[in-house]
Design an enzyme around this catalytic site. Structure first.
Site, PDB file in Angstrom:
ATOM      1  N   GLU A 196       0.789  -1.222   0.000  1.00 38.41           N
ATOM      2  CA  GLU A 196       0.000   0.000   0.000  1.00 38.41           C
ATOM      3  C   GLU A 196       0.828   1.284   0.000  1.00 38.41           C
ATOM      4  O   GLU A 196       0.432   2.266  -0.627  1.00 38.41           O
ATOM      5  CB  GLU A 196      -0.927   0.019   1.230  1.00 38.41           C
ATOM      6  CG  GLU A 196      -1.995  -1.054   1.228  1.00 38.41           C
ATOM      7  CD  GLU A 196      -3.104  -0.767   0.228  1.00 38.41           C
ATOM      8  OE1 GLU A 196      -3.059   0.301  -0.413  1.00 38.41           O
ATOM      9  OE2 GLU A 196      -3.993  -1.613   0.071  1.00 38.41           O
TER      10      GLU A 196
ATOM     11  N   SER B 205     -22.553 -23.847  57.229  1.00 43.22           N
ATOM     12  CA  SER B 205     -21.523 -24.009  58.267  1.00 43.22           C
ATOM     13  C   SER B 205     -20.221 -23.292  57.952  1.00 43.22           C
ATOM     14  O   SER B 205     -19.232 -23.497  58.660  1.00 43.22           O
ATOM     15  CB  SER B 205     -21.229 -25.508  58.467  1.00 43.22           C
ATOM     16  OG  SER B 205     -22.383 -26.200  58.886  1.00 43.22           O
TER      17      SER B 205
END
Length: 752
Positions: free
Chosen positions: A145, A405
């Site tokens: 490019e 518990s």
């Protein structure tokens, strides 16, 4: 015969009547002028006539040149003004709009956890070319490019000349002359028509972009805006959607494909036109071979790789944490969390698999925390975020549920801290009533007399309630709240003995924070999930004494593990709420603490849902999926009494509930007479000593008596019923005296 003083027009051969007329007009105009250089207009006219040769009008020639020059200047000025006005009319660069990206949430290492599409539905992820993009892709991009990207100022004249030459010689466009900066300008201000004015517009904008941004900023912006078909913008979105990975490591075939797609993104969409995309990719590879960027062998290998034909989903990890982060930090494009994406992914898969095996409508919550820093390493709020039947969008790590518990270790910790019980002390597990409250064990049986260690490991209810009665429910509640555990009680209720068996509400994340305090030897650190540079330091919060915390951790390390799980690898505790609505398991090693919750989000009971069989296996698998061996717990701190029951001081060998210490006859109850509870003691020493010895005096009780300071034995009290002790230092000190029957009295004083 003609008059020589008045030559006729025939005296000027070659001149037309028009020129003579013009000459006369000029002469008549000059005659009206004022006298110049001592000559009148007539004399100047004669001079002109005498010096002018036939066919050579010198004054007109220079006048014409001047007129042309003036006209050109005017045209140039007008063009410049028009061009300037046109450039000004373009307005400022839309940089702010171009910089808008999808809001993303990343983990502690910068890995993507979740991204949110922009308001218009586009996926546009921020990019840093130096750290997020494979160098192979950048090499192909520049070669294909913009070869001179780092040397031109936005417009590449050589590229434009090459493109024009190719257009003229070949009759069609072979390569464009646009630079990456010009393409960025087009992406910032899209124009559908391809025209000369559009190209000029890009060139002007490219120059402006180069003046305002650095090359790296331009490249990053281009890589974020480049179109890849559909609603995908930017190389990160495309790489994740097409390859299922970040663009940090791309193959040659993948790099060439990503270079080719932006040229015609819609016509080369992989999910619609894969063949066109493959042809475009191969064209890029051929061009790179021609330019010498890659070898023909590498190009051939890349061409043999098939192109993807389907889009992959954008990853969604830690959706509950991500949603909370986005709602908290609305204007921050990239939000960093303390989570570890690898651990998060493993635990999410584990939660999903186990929820499916446990049955429909079952949800699972998991949270993992680093002990030292308090950073949340993983948070699984539900097994499937998009499963409505399991209320997937409800974060069960933040839901208030009954803990069963799981609060028992903190009861034992405060009992150890107060010094009236030891892990090897004996305690009764038998029917007992506390007013109207008569606790029973989970299996409706009783174990008789057992060591305190075994009572906690087997999660026996009666010993826990007996110790809580001695410690005080309000004291336990305030201590847990002080350490960051927000307990939720029913409206207008006060803490009671039932809270030791789950009669209170708590979240999984608060419970994990408290258990991490045991691993840290008595101090908790507020959990942190958002990485914010402005975070203030988080001071540790006191949970219990170091010795007591170590003793609790040592006991939990010996808890029998679930089936097929290794022993003595992690310290853990399970819990089951009333009605089988919640199953819990929380455990820790020397590195991290993990908590697991299993149940229905709507609170409906699930018969047979027990912490040991439903949650504990998930806990052990969670530690296995961390990828690390369990880290050892801290070494015993100074002052720990490690001894068998037979070698314990007599008062510590057996625990008697308060109700059984009532005396008859003349026996007087044990009481610390000095110092008074809550008093301030000035123990400053003399002659260089930091603190002087402090007397402790008692009344009542049965000899021999044991003196304990902050849970550590400090000697015996004899017949004089007093003893001198050395204060451990400034601050609050717990002084406990235990007599031969197990009766005890405790005061808290402040040494200064």
């Amino acid at each position: 015969m003609s008059n020589p003083a008045q030559p006729s027009t025939s005296s000027y051969p070659g001149k037309s009547a028009k020129r003579v007329f013009a000459s006369r007009v000029s002469t008549s105009v000059a005659a009206a002028d004022e006298v110049v250089d001592g000559r009148d207009a007539g004399e100047r006219s004669d001079a002109v006539l005498q010096t002018t040769r036939p066919g050579h009008d010198g004054g007109g020639k220079w006048r014409t040149v001047r007129l042309i020059a003036a006209a050109c200047a005017i045209v140039a000025v007008a063009f410049s003004v028009a061009a300037g006005c046109w450039v000004v009319s373009l307005g400022p660069l839309p940089l702010q709009q171009a910089r808008q990206v999808s809001q993303t949430v990343v983990d502690r290492n910068g890995k993507l956890l979740r991204a949110y599409a922009m308001a218009d539905g586009r996926w546009r992820l921020p990019v840093d070319a130096k750290t997020n993009v494979d160098p192979t892709y950048l090499k192909l991009l520049f070669a294909y490019e913009d070869k001179r990207f780092y040397s031109h100022d936005g417009v590449d004249p050589l590229a434009l000349a090459r493109a024009a030459t190719q257009l003229v010689t070949r009759g069609h466009i072979v390569s464009g002359g646009s630079t990456i900066t010009m393409q960025l300008a087009r992406l910032m201000e899209p124009r559908h028509a391809r025209s000369l004015s559009a190209k000029l517009h890009q060139m002007v904008r490219a120059v402006e972009i180069e003046r305002q941004l650095t090359k790296d900023q331009i490249l990053n912006l281009y890589l974020a805006l480049a179109p890849y078909g559909g609603n995908l913008e930017g190389i990160r979105s495309a790489s994740i959607a097409y390859f299922g990975k970040e663009p940090k490591r791309l193959s040659l075939a993948e790099s060439a494909l990503l270079v080719a797609l932006p040229q015609s993104p819609e016509n080369r969409r992989l999910d619609r036109h894969p063949d066109a995309a493959r042809v475009a990719r191969d064209r890029v590879l051929d061009r790179m071979v021609e330019d010498g960027t890659i070898s023909s062998e590498d190009a051939a290998s890349a061409k043999a790789v098939p192109v993807p034909r389907m889009r992959k989903s954008i990853p969604i990890l830690a959706p509950h944490s991500a949603d909370r982060a986005v709602s908290t930090f609305k204007d921050i494009p990239v939000i960093s969390l303390t989570l570890d994406s690898n651990l998060q992914k493993n635990l999410e898969a584990l939660a999903h698999d186990r929820a499916v095996s446990l049955g429909p409508n079952i949800s699972v919550g998991i949270i993992a925390v680093d002990n030292e820093s308090g950073d949340v390493l993983a948070r699984v709020g539900s097994p499937d975020y998009f499963d409505d039947k399991r209320a997937g969008q409800v974060d069960m790590t933040r839901a208030v549920r009954s803990p069963g518990s799981t609060l028992k270790p903190f009861i034992y910790g405060l009992a150890f801290e107060d010094g009236f019980v030891h892990p090897e002390s004996l305690i009764d597990d038998r029917p007992i009533r506390f007013g109207d409250y008569a606790p029973r064990d989970f299996d409706m049986t009783f174990q008789g007399t057992v060591p305190v260690r075994k009572a906690l490991q087997l999660s026996l209810n009666v010993p826990a309630v007996a110790l809580l009665d001695r410690v005080g429910a309000s004291r336990l509640s305030s201590r847990l709240k002080q350490a960051g555990g927000n307990l939720v009680l029913p409206k207008e209720e006060v803490p009671g003995l039932a809270m030791g068996l789950g009669g209170v509400g708590v979240t999984l994340q608060d419970l994990v924070q408290l258990y991490a305090g045991i691993a840290r030897l008595g101090t908790t650190r507020p959990l942190r999930e958002f990485i914010d540079a402005s975070d203030a330091p988080r001071d540790p919060l006191r949970l219990m004494d170091r010795v007591a915390a170590w003793q609790v951790g040592n006991i939990l390390m010996g808890t029998p593990p679930p089936e097929n799980a290794p022993q003595h690898r992690i310290a853990f505790k399970t819990g089951t709420s009333y009605g089988y609505r919640d199953a819990w398991s929380v455990g820790f090693d020397g590195r991290m603490t993990i908590g697991v919750w299993v149940g229905r989000p709507d609170g409906a009971p699930v018969p047979g849902l027990v912490g040991r069989t439903a949650a504990a296996p998930i806990l052990f698998d969670s530690f296995a999926r961390t990828g690390k061996l369990p880290a050892p717990l801290p070494r015993p701190p100074k002052g720990v009494l490690i001894a068998s029951n037979a070698r314990l001081p007599l008062p510590l060998r057996r625990y008697w509930p308060l109700g059984e210490l009532v005396r008859t006859g003349s026996d007087q109850a044990l009481h610390i007479q000095f110092p008074l509870n809550g008093s301030r003691i000035d123990a400053s020493g003399s002659e260089g000593a930091q603190f002087s010895a402090m007397p402790v005096k008692v009344t009542g009780g049965v000899l021999p008596m044991t003196m304990m300071v902050n849970g550590v034995t400090a000697g015996e009290i004899g017949s004089r019923r007093q003893r001198l002790i050395d204060p451990p230092g400034p601050g609050f000190v717990h002084l406990t005296v235990i007599d031969a029957t197990g009766a005890a009295d405790t005061v808290v004083v402040r040494i200064q």
